[in-house]
Design an enzyme around this catalytic site. Structure first.
Site, mmCIF file in Angstrom:
data_model
loop_
_atom_site.group_PDB
_atom_site.id
_atom_site.type_symbol
_atom_site.label_atom_id
_atom_site.label_comp_id
_atom_site.label_asym_id
_atom_site.label_seq_id
_atom_site.Cartn_x
_atom_site.Cartn_y
_atom_site.Cartn_z
ATOM 1 N N ASP A 154 0.815 -1.193 0.000
ATOM 2 C CA ASP A 154 0.000 0.000 0.000
ATOM 3 C C ASP A 154 0.864 1.266 0.000
ATOM 4 O O ASP A 154 0.435 2.319 -0.449
ATOM 5 C CB ASP A 154 -0.882 -0.047 1.247
ATOM 6 C CG ASP A 154 -2.032 0.908 1.140
ATOM 7 O OD1 ASP A 154 -2.588 0.986 0.041
ATOM 8 O OD2 ASP A 154 -2.347 1.573 2.141
ATOM 9 N N LEU B 208 -8.521 5.527 1.349
ATOM 10 C CA LEU B 208 -8.648 6.592 0.363
ATOM 11 C C LEU B 208 -7.363 6.803 -0.412
ATOM 12 O O LEU B 208 -7.283 7.650 -1.286
ATOM 13 C CB LEU B 208 -9.029 7.893 1.064
ATOM 14 C CG LEU B 208 -10.491 7.968 1.487
ATOM 15 C CD1 LEU B 208 -10.728 9.168 2.364
ATOM 16 C CD2 LEU B 208 -11.391 8.040 0.266
ATOM 17 N N ARG B 209 -6.345 6.010 -0.051
ATOM 18 C CA ARG B 209 -5.066 6.260 -0.711
ATOM 19 C C ARG B 209 -5.166 5.993 -2.207
ATOM 20 O O ARG B 209 -4.468 6.595 -3.002
ATOM 21 C CB ARG B 209 -3.975 5.422 -0.066
ATOM 22 C CG ARG B 209 -2.632 6.085 -0.213
ATOM 23 C CD ARG B 209 -1.559 5.366 0.543
ATOM 24 N NE ARG B 209 -1.481 5.787 1.914
ATOM 25 C CZ ARG B 209 -1.218 4.974 2.918
ATOM 26 N NH1 ARG B 209 -1.041 3.701 2.703
ATOM 27 N NH2 ARG B 209 -1.147 5.433 4.136
ATOM 28 N N GLY B 210 -6.050 5.071 -2.575
ATOM 29 C CA GLY B 210 -6.230 4.746 -3.989
ATOM 30 C C GLY B 210 -6.646 5.964 -4.788
ATOM 31 O O GLY B 210 -6.012 6.310 -5.786
ATOM 32 N N THR C 210 -3.833 8.652 -4.930
ATOM 33 C CA THR C 210 -2.733 8.316 -5.839
ATOM 34 C C THR C 210 -3.183 8.395 -7.278
ATOM 35 O O THR C 210 -2.460 8.895 -8.141
ATOM 36 C CB THR C 210 -2.223 6.893 -5.558
ATOM 37 O OG1 THR C 210 -2.083 6.757 -4.169
ATOM 38 C CG2 THR C 210 -0.914 6.649 -6.225
#
Lengths: 334, 549
Positions: free
Chosen positions: A191, A272-274, A277
């Site tokens: 991740d 929410l990192r998806g 990014t």
């Protein structure tokens, strides 16, 4: 040591090359993970990356490459405070590295000879504002992985040991490469990588011959070969610099934000990192292509590498996550 | 010439080339058991003055580190040089025991291309026991001569360098031939053709040519390709030489264009040397790769030493180990004060209170052994569920330290389909096709599982046996079709499992739960689960709950 193989001379492998260039455009994307078979040029590409990166201004004797003397950590004993231009650091984290070498430790020499307590910075300090490269990242020992996770997230290395209490900035782009056959990577570490790309050997015979031809020329006719391709490398570097300038002014329509969210919801990616990014990478891509405004094509192009490693893995799905993302992206964007 | 003599002749040539240009070629794997023959082979490499290293060598030895004795003596830091600081020629003994980590480090050193050379002595007895691929991939020669050494065999003597191998010219046709041949034999990695090219160059230089000729390439491909091949080129495929590149015109020395017959000759040269398993078609076509070594999952035998914890002050009592560096660190700040007290000594003053002890936190890896009944009509679905469950468990297992293994039993036999592994990629490949049908040798299956469990326990894993069956055991241990004997045997093996203290789980997959299986679970002191029509998801869930995975 020999000069590394030039980046622009790598045949094919567009996804990998693009991902690396984009992290150079926007280091905030958070690194690249390159997974693939042996002998596909993973390590070659990473080592070639160093030559592509624009130089940075640093305080000459600062152990953490600070841009201004005011930013230097207070424990560092600075000699000259002159600003100098240095190549962006690309630090190799060797597999067998000890914790001491990674985070830094008490400077034994000074302690023994002068009885002073001083800090000897480790690899994380040297990688600040640059790249940290881990070859065979899936074989890295667990306790080193834990350290990296923490630092990569906070951008700060905190050392509390042997009576030392030291902190220093450690913002770096993590680049990892590995062969999935030798073991999986923990999802927590997965991740932390912004992008992930899979590389394969070229299928086409012409392409394969070209790989061999260039490599052969690199070895036997080194000077001429480097001359041809360092010019190419310089072109890419210029484009990266231009893209960096363009990036802050890049327009992001609200519709695109919604698209990002919709894609991630449809894929069911954790956290929410998806989304973040995906957006950042798409912006970097648009800037690199010289566009002023972000559009759906950018999302389409970048979604597989930004999201494929963030999905709940369904091992029964033979097609692999790349195809799944392509399908979902098409459904959402229409 | 017999294949035996041929293989010895090639070995002689390979060794000759190696002692001629060790740094350029990078090394070899010498796969032979320790024997007078191997000694003879190694004698050829004596002039290289190689340094012997072993698979458990420490990083400090390889890459340099703190020389403690000298440091203490001289009061300032003394580093000792690592072996890889210079052109390093190493003999790695027992290379089949080499860990993937070490292989990766050695591989990296070879990649730097600064003239290191590694001779890996591989004594692997089984096909699976081999040098890790990260290393073998980077070594051009895999020398494993077969049969008796011919009388009067000696390696081709290394002459003096007449020509620098690097400067040997090679035409675009040569590149084409070498690359095309690699793909014909199903060699995916781009390193193989590059290595072959190097070998060809070395051979040309060795014979004093300035340009590659047919013989150089023939030698190179027959030395480099056979051990890496994964398929036999089909004869119908006519395009031995690929469509010529447009660059051909740019090369002025296109005087001897290679045509198809010569390419065929090369194919035959390599084909004659292919190891038997490739010839037997054991490498399934479609998977263009072959895992010569074991993946990390299996390779990581025994336990990791555990993760190092910070050292603690303590006393040495012979059972624990001193952490010297930490001890020095603890003592260091006090040196000026202690020296003042003890003016006579200028040496390092260490008090008992400075002693720091090493501590590790050990964690045992768990191994889930699935013993799956593949008999009869329901076999296909059951096997599929088991496959699904294994993949799901593995995918979940990333946070835990779980390995899985799969044994299937049917007809008269039980076989290990998947040796203990953690690699999802490897698992998928192995599970792709599973056979089913035949009787139910439950006892044999359990016995196999027990053996595997005991073996893995010896390697430091904590095994759990999970049996999936419908319980109608009808084949006894000795292979006779006798229901009564069969279930008695199964009971006996179950008791053995219990007596070894191996935890177990019996999953009943028949349409109606069988009382016999519950009894079996009791006998091996394990849990019993009735899961008629279980699919992969429920199975995984049930196993997770039952074992607390």
């Amino acid at each position: 040591m020999k000069t590394p193989f030039p980046f622009s001379a790598i045949v094919g492998q567009t996804a990998m090359k693009q991902a690396m260039i984009l992290t150079a455009v926007d280091p905030g994307i958070g690194g690249v993970l390159v997974f693939g078979d042996r002998g596909t040029g993973k390590s070659t590409a990473v080592r070639a990356l160093a030559a592509l990166l624009p130089p940075i201004r640093v305080v000459e004797t600062c152990p953490v490459n600070s841009p201004r003397s005011a930013d230097c950590p207070d424990w560092a004993e600075l000699g000259s405070k002159k600003l100098v231009t240095r190549p962006t650091p690309v630090i190799d984290l060797p597999l067998g590295a000890t914790e001491d070498r990674v985070v830094g430790a008490l400077d034994i020499e000074r302690a023994l000879t002068r009885g002073e307590k001083a800090f000897e910075p480790g690899l994380l300090a040297r990688a600040n504002r640059g790249y940290l490269y881990i070859d065979e990242v899936n074989l890295l020992e667990d306790h080193i992985v834990d350290l990296l996770l923490d630092v990569a997230q906070s951008g700060e290395n905190v050392v509390e040991r042997e009576g030392l209490s030291i902190r220093h900035p450690a913002r770096f782009v993590l680049v990892g490469s590995g062969n999935p056959e030798e073991g999986e990577l923990r999802p927590q570490l997965l991740d932390r990588f912004g992008l992930s790309v899979e590389v394969r050997s070229p299928d086409e015979i012409g392409e394969r011959v070209e790989v061999i031809r260039r490599r052969d020329a690199f070895e036997s006719d080194h000077a001429a070969f480097m001359e041809t391709y360092s010019a190419e490398d310089a072109k890419i570097r210029d484009t990266i610099l231009k893209a960096r300038k363009r990036l802050p002014r890049l327009v992001t329509p609200d519709g695109i934000l919604e698209d990002c969210a919709a894609i991630c919801i449809a894929l069911g990616s954790d956290g929410l990192r998806g989304e973040l990014t995906l957006l950042r990478t798409a912006r970097a891509l648009a800037a690199y292509q010289g566009k002023r405004k972000l559009n759906r094509d950018h999302l389409r192009e970048i979604a597989p590498s930004a999201l494929s490693h963030r999905l709940r893995r369904d091992p029964l799905d033979e097609a692999g996550s790349g195809t799944r993302i392509g399908r979902v992206v098409e459904e959402v964007l229409g | 010439m017999t294949p035996q003599t041929e293989s010895w002749n090639l070995a002689a040539l390979g060794l000759g080339l190696l002692s001629f240009a060790p740094g350029y070629l990078g090394g070899a794997i010498i796969r032979m058991r320790a024997s007078p023959q191997r000694d003879e082979v190694l004698r050829a490499l004596e002039p290289l003055n190689a340094h012997r290293i072993h698979p458990n060598i420490s990083d400090e030895h390889l890459f340099g580190g703190l020389d403690l004795a000298a440091t203490l003596k001289s009061d300032h830091i003394v580093d000792f040089k690592g072996l890889f600081d210079d052109h390093f020629i190493a003999i790695l003994s027992m290379a089949e025991r080499c860990s993937t980590e070490l292989a990766a480090k050695l591989g990296h050193q070879l990649d730097l291309d600064v003239g290191h050379c590694i001779l890996a002595l591989d004594e692997g007895a089984e096909e699976e026991e081999a040098t890790p691929p990260a290393l073998s991939e980077r070594l051009p020669f895999h020398i494993s001569p077969i049969g008796k050494m011919p009388v009067g065999w000696r390696p081709v003597p290394a002459g003096t360098a007449l020509v620098d191998p690097q400067s040997v010219r090679c035409s675009i046709d040569d590149l084409n031939t070498v690359t095309a041949l690699a793909s014909q034999f199903g060699i995916d990695s781009m390193r193989a053709p590059l290595l072959a090219l190097r070998v060809a160059r070395a051979h040309a230089a060795f014979s004093g040519h300035k340009k590659l000729d047919q013989r150089d390439i023939e030698v190179a491909v027959s030395l480099v390709y056979p051990q890496r091949a994964t398929q036999i080129p089909s004869d119908v495929e006519p395009d031995t030489t690929p469509a010529l590149e447009p660059e051909t015109g740019a090369e002025p020395n296109a005087d001897t264009p290679r045509d198809i017959p010569e390419g065929d000759m090369l194919v035959d040269a390599v084909r004659a040397l292919l190891p038997p398993h490739v010839l037997a078609g054991l490498v399934p076509t479609g998977t263009a790769r072959r895992s010569t070594g074991q993946g990390a999952g299996q390779k990581r035998k025994g336990n990791r030493r555990g993760r190092p914890l910070p050292s603690r002050p303590g006393r040495l009592d012979g059972r624990n180990r001193i952490d010297l560096v930490a001890t020095l660190r603890a003592a260091a700040p006090w040196q000026p004060i202690r020296r003042k007290q003890n003016a006579l000594s200028s040496k390092l003053l260490i008090r008992p209170s400075d002693i720091r002890l090493k501590r590790y936190q050990e964690q045992s890896d768990r191994l889930l052994i699935f013993a799956v009944d593949a008999s009869g009509s329901a076999a296909v679905s059951r096997l599929n569920e088991a496959k699904g469950a294994i993949e799901l468990l593995l995918a979940q297992a990333y946070a835990d330290r779980d390995h899985v293994a799969l044994i299937s039993f049917r007809g008269l036999d039980a076989e290990i389909l998947l040796p203990p592994t953690r690699s999802l990629v490897q698992t998928k490949r192995r599970l792709a096709n599973l056979p089913g049908g035949g009787g139910t040798p439950l006892a044999t299956g359990l016995q196999q599982a027990l053996l595997l469990a005991l073996q893995s326990r010896g390697k430091g894993l904590t095994p759990t046996v999970i049996a999936l069956t419908d319980g109608r055991a009808n084949i006894a241990l000795d292979g006779s079709a006798d229901r009564a004997r069969a279930s008695a045997d199964a009971g006996k093996v179950a008791q053995l499992i219990r007596s070894h203290g191996i935890s177990s789980l019996v999953i009943d997959m028949s349409a109606r739960p069988q009382s016999g299986l519950e009894a079996l679970a009791l006998e091996c002191d394990g849990s019993y689960l009735a899961l008629p029509r279980a699919d992969a998801q429920t199975l995984t869930g049930a196993v997770s709950v039952a074992l607390g995975v």
